[in-house]
Motif scaffolding. Structure first.
Motif, PDB file in Angstrom:
ATOM      1  N   ARG A 216      23.901  27.478 -55.573  1.00  0.00           N
ATOM      2  CA  ARG A 216      23.754  28.669 -56.410  1.00  0.00           C
ATOM      3  C   ARG A 216      23.869  28.332 -57.894  1.00  0.00           C
ATOM      4  O   ARG A 216      23.046  28.741 -58.707  1.00  0.00           O
ATOM      5  N   GLU A 217      24.888  27.523 -58.219  1.00  0.00           N
ATOM      6  CA  GLU A 217      25.132  27.227 -59.637  1.00  0.00           C
ATOM      7  C   GLU A 217      24.059  26.335 -60.238  1.00  0.00           C
ATOM      8  O   GLU A 217      23.832  26.360 -61.441  1.00  0.00           O
ATOM      9  N   ASN A 218      23.422  25.521 -59.413  1.00  0.00           N
ATOM     10  CA  ASN A 218      22.384  24.622 -59.915  1.00  0.00           C
ATOM     11  C   ASN A 218      20.988  25.089 -59.533  1.00  0.00           C
ATOM     12  O   ASN A 218      20.029  24.315 -59.577  1.00  0.00           O
ATOM     13  N   ARG A 219      20.908  26.333 -59.088  1.00  0.00           N
ATOM     14  CA  ARG A 219      19.638  26.901 -58.623  1.00  0.00           C
ATOM     15  C   ARG A 219      18.496  26.430 -59.518  1.00  0.00           C
ATOM     16  O   ARG A 219      18.483  26.633 -60.742  1.00  0.00           O
ATOM     17  N   GLY A 220      17.508  25.783 -58.907  1.00  0.00           N
ATOM     18  CA  GLY A 220      16.385  25.244 -59.672  1.00  0.00           C
ATOM     19  C   GLY A 220      15.655  24.193 -58.878  1.00  0.00           C
ATOM     20  O   GLY A 220      15.865  24.063 -57.658  1.00  0.00           O
ATOM     21  N   LEU A 221      14.815  23.450 -59.518  1.00  0.00           N
ATOM     22  CA  LEU A 221      13.968  22.450 -58.874  1.00  0.00           C
ATOM     23  C   LEU A 221      14.774  21.514 -57.964  1.00  0.00           C
ATOM     24  O   LEU A 221      15.855  21.057 -58.333  1.00  0.00           O
ATOM     25  N   ALA A 222      14.209  21.217 -56.807  1.00  0.00           N
ATOM     26  CA  ALA A 222      14.886  20.339 -55.860  1.00  0.00           C
ATOM     27  C   ALA A 222      15.142  18.960 -56.465  1.00  0.00           C
ATOM     28  O   ALA A 222      16.160  18.322 -56.171  1.00  0.00           O
ATOM     29  N   THR A 223      14.230  18.517 -57.309  1.00  0.00           N
ATOM     30  CA  THR A 223      14.416  17.196 -57.926  1.00  0.00           C
ATOM     31  C   THR A 223      15.659  17.191 -58.827  1.00  0.00           C
ATOM     32  O   THR A 223      16.345  16.177 -58.942  1.00  0.00           O
ATOM     33  N   ASP A 224      15.962  18.333 -59.412  1.00  0.00           N
ATOM     34  CA  ASP A 224      17.168  18.430 -60.242  1.00  0.00           C
ATOM     35  C   ASP A 224      18.423  18.674 -59.404  1.00  0.00           C
ATOM     36  O   ASP A 224      19.548  18.470 -59.872  1.00  0.00           O
ATOM     37  N   MET A 225      18.225  19.158 -58.185  1.00  0.00           N
ATOM     38  CA  MET A 225      19.363  19.475 -57.321  1.00  0.00           C
ATOM     39  C   MET A 225      19.947  18.208 -56.690  1.00  0.00           C
ATOM     40  O   MET A 225      21.095  18.203 -56.238  1.00  0.00           O
ATOM     41  N   LEU A 226      19.143  17.143 -56.636  1.00  0.00           N
ATOM     42  CA  LEU A 226      19.583  15.946 -55.912  1.00  0.00           C
ATOM     43  C   LEU A 226      20.930  15.420 -56.407  1.00  0.00           C
ATOM     44  O   LEU A 226      21.833  15.154 -55.601  1.00  0.00           O
ATOM     45  N   ALA A 227      21.076  15.299 -57.730  1.00  0.00           N
ATOM     46  CA  ALA A 227      22.308  14.717 -58.271  1.00  0.00           C
ATOM     47  C   ALA A 227      23.554  15.529 -57.901  1.00  0.00           C
ATOM     48  O   ALA A 227      24.523  14.969 -57.363  1.00  0.00           O
ATOM     49  N   PRO A 228      23.571  16.860 -58.133  1.00  0.00           N
ATOM     50  CA  PRO A 228      24.758  17.624 -57.717  1.00  0.00           C
ATOM     51  C   PRO A 228      25.022  17.551 -56.217  1.00  0.00           C
ATOM     52  O   PRO A 228      26.185  17.506 -55.790  1.00  0.00           O
ATOM     53  N   LEU A 229      23.953  17.534 -55.413  1.00  0.00           N
ATOM     54  CA  LEU A 229      24.154  17.431 -53.963  1.00  0.00           C
ATOM     55  C   LEU A 229      24.776  16.085 -53.605  1.00  0.00           C
ATOM     56  O   LEU A 229      25.719  15.998 -52.808  1.00  0.00           O
ATOM     57  N   GLN A 230      24.258  15.028 -54.221  1.00  0.00           N
ATOM     58  CA  GLN A 230      24.802  13.700 -53.920  1.00  0.00           C
ATOM     59  C   GLN A 230      26.274  13.616 -54.304  1.00  0.00           C
ATOM     60  O   GLN A 230      27.083  13.042 -53.580  1.00  0.00           O
ATOM     61  N   ALA A 231      26.593  14.219 -55.446  1.00  0.00           N
ATOM     62  CA  ALA A 231      27.994  14.215 -55.892  1.00  0.00           C
ATOM     63  C   ALA A 231      28.886  14.918 -54.875  1.00  0.00           C
ATOM     64  O   ALA A 231      30.004  14.469 -54.590  1.00  0.00           O
TER      65      ALA A 231
END
Lengths: 361, 361
Positions: A216-231
């Motif tokens: 929710r907080e990083n809602r946006g392009l999947a390519t941009d979501m990768l880093a927060p998900l990995q963290a």
């Protein structure tokens, strides 16, 4: 910790991500959970370790083909009535309720069952994801018997089951789900606190909330979501998280076969030099392939999200023309044991190759 | 009266005749009944009127596709274990056991269940013949609820059912039968002595023995059997008996669809000027037609026997090349009521016409 109204959005979002396409649509179960919290107050979530060894726990959730969850909507009373009928059947009172899988619907139903009774829900589940068959549950793999079990259908009809074989249980309960319109609520795999501690995939309920929050907080392009998900995944029971594909759904078809949604989706890459990705479905996304080359396979998690918003998309809502991204996430270590792979390896789904862990592909 | 070893041959023979093609193969159930009588002594058969109004009775028998009864053989303990598990489930002791249909297997299974417990079996059944679905039982038609009911499979797995709708019960129990290999034993339609008296088709168990005796003593050409059969049926609850066809089976095919044996047999007349007779099958012989002309239809009885010996032939044993005769027998008056025809008329089986009683065709 207590689950309050404010947690439900994140819980629904995160659990659909972990459900890898299955687990049932969360929309109506979330409305029902809201109603339950409004009526009965916040729902206590406890760590498995807080449970007495001699406590009596039962797993509650929906069984059926997820496509049905879009049309045969659960009623407000289903979960509570299932629990009450189960207790009457076994002649015992339950001390806590567990999930059998992380899923949009199946993470919320135990909360609803527990709310009305003031019971705690265990933080964890029996799969660490969603999987289509009962014998694939960590409870079953660790030796917990599936029955006494009770099934409750949309009209309040009740059936109970008694067998020592989870495979038999799966066959019988699935046939009932089909006969009862495609979806039933079950209370099953009753166990002691000790058995639960030895078999549950821990922490996944609260982790789903954190995951939903991240999405929710990083809602946006999947390519941009990768880093927060990995963290987030790095320090969890899952570990690895990769973005394995981006493209457009050019084909998706499932049919209800034997009470499961069975089919395939094909995604064409945004990068025209890349081969299309085909994703095999049995309720969940099980296998991602480029031609004959396996990209990710069960029990590791294959997650399809909307490309622009990174919102996870359940298999029953995946459609031609959607622009999507595909994430692969390592499964909990429990599912990489020899014992677990006997029931969840690609071969168990009819695919002719062995499991190779995501990190080794 | 008590059923002794010497009665079993006639009982098996007569009940296969009344079963109109269904009811299950009697061979193994008969061996089991012999064993039970040798071990526990003769089995008491009582008239419904001998039962107290507040007695507790349950119907016991096999549910499934009769073709399966040739391969998935019942074990010696199935019937007794089903009854014991049912009593444990409801927390009550049964006073007597009833049949849900007259059938080769299904007339014998209640005897086996009763034998080990020294219980009486009621003289009568819930159909006066065999019919494929639970809601077609006289008990159900008269308003007896199908559940609590219990099902027991070949491996000893148990399921119980609770619903007020016999149609729902039929769907759920049938799906379990399919999932459990095609055939299960059930205890169902529990009722009081009063309810039983108001709903049972009376006298059919002892009548089956008399019918078997008639078939045995007059063993020979079907054309010669007609007179003794008519003499017997005339004063019974059945009434009319006709020889409607003689010829050779030139085609017979059934498939298991939805847990039933579904198909058709075609018989070519010995008299070359006559049209072939086609017989529609759903477990039982339901409809005999010459072209579009109905010769006999459910709920009246269509009975196919070996032409030379007049031995009745169950649908699962009907084969290409057999020389056969076809008898039509009027159904008990109960099944000609408006209430009964709502669930057993030809339209209930998908045939597009109303029932016309045998005597009026």
């Amino acid at each position: 910790m207590k689950i309050e109204l404010k947690h439900l959005e994140d819980l629904a979002l995160g659990s659909v991500f972990l459900a890898t396409g299955g687990g049932g649509d969360p929309y109506v179960p979330r409305l029902i959970a809201e109603q339950a919290i409004k009526q009965f107050g916040p729902i206590e979530v406890i760590d498995p370790s807080e449970l007495n060894d001699d406590a009596y726990v039962v797993a509650i959730g929906s069984v059926g083909a997820p496509t049905v969850s879009l049309e045969l909507l659960p009623s407000v009373e289903d979960a509570a009535n299932t629990l009450a009928a189960f207790e009457k059947h076994v002649g015992k009172t339950v001390d806590a309720v567990a999930s059998f899988e992380i899923g949009g619907g199946n993470s919320l139903i135990p909360l609803v069952a527990a709310a009305g009774r003031g019971l705690p829900v265990i933080d964890g589940d029996g799969m660490g994801r969603a999987l289509p068959e009962a014998q694939m549950m960590s409870y079953a793999i660790a030796g917990v018997k599936p029955t006494p079990a009770l099934a409750y259908d949309y009209a309040g009809n009740i059936a109970t089951f008694s067998t020592n074989s989870t495979e038999v249980y799966e066959r019988h309960i699935r046939s009932l789900a089909m006969a009862a319109g495609g979806m039933i609520t079950t209370a099953e795999h009753p166990m002691s606190g000790r058995e639960l501690k030895d078999s549950i995939i821990p922490g996944t309920l609260l982790f789903s909330i954190k995951l939903g929050q991240t999405l929710r907080e990083n809602r946006g392009l999947a390519t941009d979501m990768l880093a927060p998900l990995q963290a987030l995944f790095k320090d969890s029971i899952y570990g690895e998280c990769r973005l394995i594909y981006t493209g457009k759904v050019i084909d998706k078809a499932t049919r209800i076969v034997g009470g499961y949604d069975i089919g395939e989706a094909t995604i064409e890459s945004f990068d025209s030099s890349d081969s299309p990705l085909s994703v095999s479905i049995k309720n969940e996304y099980l296998l991602a392939r480029k031609g004959e080359k396996v990209v990710t396979s069960v029990p590791d998690l294959i997650v399809i999200v909307d490309y622009e918003t990174s919102t996870p998309i359940n298999a029953e809502r995946l459609r031609y023309g959607q622009r999507v991204a595909v994430f692969a996430v390592g499964c909990p270590q429990f599912y990489r044991s020899e014992q677990a792979l006997k029931v969840v390896s690609p071969r168990c789904f009819g695919f002719d190759f062995d499991y190779v862990a995501l990190e080794d592909i």
